[in-house]
Structure formats: C-alpha cells, structure tokens
Design a protein around this motif. Sequence first.
Motif, PDB file in Angstrom:
ATOM      1  N   SER A  64     -20.034 -47.622 -19.854  1.00  0.00           N
ATOM      2  CA  SER A  64     -18.982 -48.428 -19.240  1.00  0.00           C
ATOM      3  C   SER A  64     -19.463 -49.785 -18.759  1.00  0.00           C
ATOM      4  CB  SER A  64     -18.344 -47.666 -18.075  1.00  0.00           C
ATOM      5  OG  SER A  64     -19.287 -47.453 -17.030  1.00  0.00           O
ATOM      6  N   ARG A  65     -20.779 -49.932 -18.504  1.00  0.00           N
ATOM      7  CA  ARG A  65     -21.301 -51.186 -17.971  1.00  0.00           C
ATOM      8  C   ARG A  65     -22.331 -51.796 -18.919  1.00  0.00           C
ATOM      9  NH1 ARG A  65     -21.555 -47.612 -13.790  1.00  0.00           N
ATOM     10  NH2 ARG A  65     -23.790 -47.369 -14.095  1.00  0.00           N
ATOM     11  N   ALA A  69     -25.545 -55.605 -16.214  1.00  0.00           N
ATOM     12  CA  ALA A  69     -24.932 -55.126 -14.978  1.00  0.00           C
ATOM     13  C   ALA A  69     -25.695 -53.931 -14.420  1.00  0.00           C
ATOM     14  CB  ALA A  69     -23.471 -54.759 -15.233  1.00  0.00           C
ATOM     15  N   VAL A  70     -26.185 -53.054 -15.308  1.00  0.00           N
ATOM     16  CA  VAL A  70     -26.989 -51.915 -14.868  1.00  0.00           C
ATOM     17  C   VAL A  70     -28.281 -52.407 -14.229  1.00  0.00           C
ATOM     18  CG1 VAL A  70     -28.218 -49.851 -15.611  1.00  0.00           C
ATOM     19  CG2 VAL A  70     -25.993 -50.395 -16.618  1.00  0.00           C
ATOM     20  N   ARG A  73     -27.633 -53.791 -10.809  1.00  0.00           N
ATOM     21  CA  ARG A  73     -27.399 -52.730  -9.839  1.00  0.00           C
ATOM     22  C   ARG A  73     -28.709 -52.085  -9.407  1.00  0.00           C
ATOM     23  NH1 ARG A  73     -23.806 -47.216 -10.903  1.00  0.00           N
ATOM     24  NH2 ARG A  73     -23.726 -46.537  -8.723  1.00  0.00           N
ATOM     25  N   GLY A 112     -15.075 -48.807 -21.527  1.00  0.00           N
ATOM     26  CA  GLY A 112     -15.389 -49.904 -20.628  1.00  0.00           C
ATOM     27  C   GLY A 112     -15.991 -51.096 -21.340  1.00  0.00           C
ATOM     28  N   GLY A 114     -18.807 -52.283 -21.235  1.00  0.00           N
ATOM     29  CA  GLY A 114     -20.162 -52.112 -21.722  1.00  0.00           C
ATOM     30  C   GLY A 114     -20.239 -51.880 -23.216  1.00  0.00           C
TER      31      GLY A 114
END
Length: 356
Positions: A64-65, A69-70, A73, A112, A114
């Motif tokens: 999804s990402r 972005a991962v 995070r 998503g 991703g």
Amino acid sequence: MSSQPLRTRPDACAEPLCTVYDTALLDLDGVVYVGGAPVEHAVGALAAARTNGMRLAYVTNNASRPAAAVAERLTAMGVPAAPADVVTSAQAVARLVAEEVPPGARVLVVGGEGLYGPLRERGLVVVESADDDPAAVVQGYGGPGMPWGRLDEAAFAVQRGVPWFASNADLTLPSPRGAAPGNGAALAVVRLVTGAEPRVAGKPEPPMHRETIIRTGARRPLVVGDRLDTDIEGAYNGGVDALLVLTGVTRAAELLAAPPRHRPAYVAADLRGLSAGQPEVAVSALSGGAGGAGGDVTARCGGWTASTGGTDPELRLDGAGQPLDGLRALCAAAWTYAGEGACGLDAGKALVRLGL
C-alpha cells in the motif's frame, strides 16, 4: 521446490547471527513495528546488528505504501533506512507483470499508491477501470479506506479473461487492536465472484524472494519474520535460513505443530536474537517410528529436557532454565516425532510452564 533437508530441530550457531549472515531480510509488521510504534527492543537491536556489519533490508508484503514512504516511517521510528533498503511486494509483482505483458501495456490497479510507482517504473500504464482495456489486473492491499468499487472493477476485468496478479495473499495484518483483514481477504471476494485464481508475487512465493535477492545482492541472507506461512515458508521456498521472532502473530503452540516448510532454523524472543548465537539442541533418544517419525523422542537444550512417548499423547518438559531453550527442546521433540508431518501432540502444560 526447496532443496532444504528435513529440519527436525532448530539449528545451532556458535557466533552471533549478524556476523554469520551478510544480510537480514526483515519483515516489518510484527517484527520491526506494530501499528505506529516500534516493537520493544527493535531499534537498539537493529542498530547493534548494523554495527556488526550486517546489512538490513526491510521486506514487506504490504504493497500500500511506496518504498520511500516506508523508509521515512522507519527513520522516524529511529531505524535509519533509505528507499533502496526497502523491498515491497509491489516491486515483485511489477516485475512479474512486466515479464508477462507487452511494454507500455495498460494495467488495472486495485490497491494503494504503493503499487503505482513500481508498475510505472516498468513502463506500464496504470488504469482504474475494467473498460480501459487492461492487459492485466494487479491487486494489492489498499488500506481500510479503499472503496468497494475497486473490487468491482477487478471482478469485471477478471471475468473477461484478463490475467490477474496479486502483490500478496496475506489474510490478516497485525494491529494493536487485533488481526485486521489483509489483501488475501480482498482477493477472496474477487475469487468468489469470478472463480479465478491470481498469480501471487509476495511471500511465500518465489517472485518475492527473487526480487529481494536482486535488489540487495545478498550472498548469505537470513530471513527474519513473525509468520510461519509467509516469512518462514518463503525462506523455505528460497532455500535460505530463517529466524522466527515471537513479537508478532505466531504463538509457540503453532511453532511446535509446524510442518517442514514452516520450521525456522532459529527462534528468538525478539530482534535482539540477531546479535546472539543459538544453542545446540541434542536429540539423544529415539525409538520406534519409520524414518524418524513417531516413537519416543528425548531432546535437550540448556537445562531443559523435552520428551514424547508413553501413554499420554502430549509433549512433556522437565528441568529449568531460559524459556527459549525450553521451547527449542520442545521444537526438536515435536518436529522429530512428526517427521514430514505436523505434530499433533498436546503441549499445553509444557508451554504454561515456560510462560509461552
């Protein structure tokens, strides 16, 4: 098909795992973090493994990402990571689709954001309707806010004979409130409507392992995960060793009942196991049973002795010491007893004694 020999006990390792294996292929949910918070000890344990020369790669079935972005995070949680350190099932499925459809083909995406980047990097055109003449359907986890209508589009296209691909087939995702529906649950909806089966790229399927090795260049990788049916089976399918950590979905009783493809080389309470060795587990007695299955088994690790046999259909545990050593002894007794099957002996009393 994996070439791994039948594992009937956890492996021993005299040196810290982070000095024996060059790259840790780390699952995220349930291993590094749960929900929005890092797992206890994860940040320090990963820093220690990196200091000892182990490369850290973050391998996730969650599509999804985007990888960036991962990485962002993880860095915010205190685990420094670059986008190149992250391998997602979106990247694996994008490679798989690109090998099957013409360059520039249209791909209907259900999931998503991703998924979008990896497909576009392969020169494919993302569309969102079954009426856009897609050459393939790619379905991945879209989060709790994904509109139901996206599943409609997937079902319409698949019914027309469009090849169907999935980033992963995980039925659930861990969350602080319990298990949440994963991409596998959404796949089941389309499957029920169409009667079709998707080609799955994510763990435990070979395309994910191939993508991870290509992107990391690992020569002696160690898969680190919390799920027997994705992380550990994926390592088995790839012919590499795995470390199971008990911070996610797998409980000790499931580990004891594991069939061969779900048996990890090592087990640890959490990621601190990367900087530790693994004790030897000795199977000192075996009688009856063909090919090592069934009969009476005695296994020892640390101060614990686990055994099978007798009149009661259960695993017995005697002694004292570290709970993880007791669990390792129980694994050896259960897996040796089961051979190529799954152990059905009751381990309830033994696990209560270990607090597991």
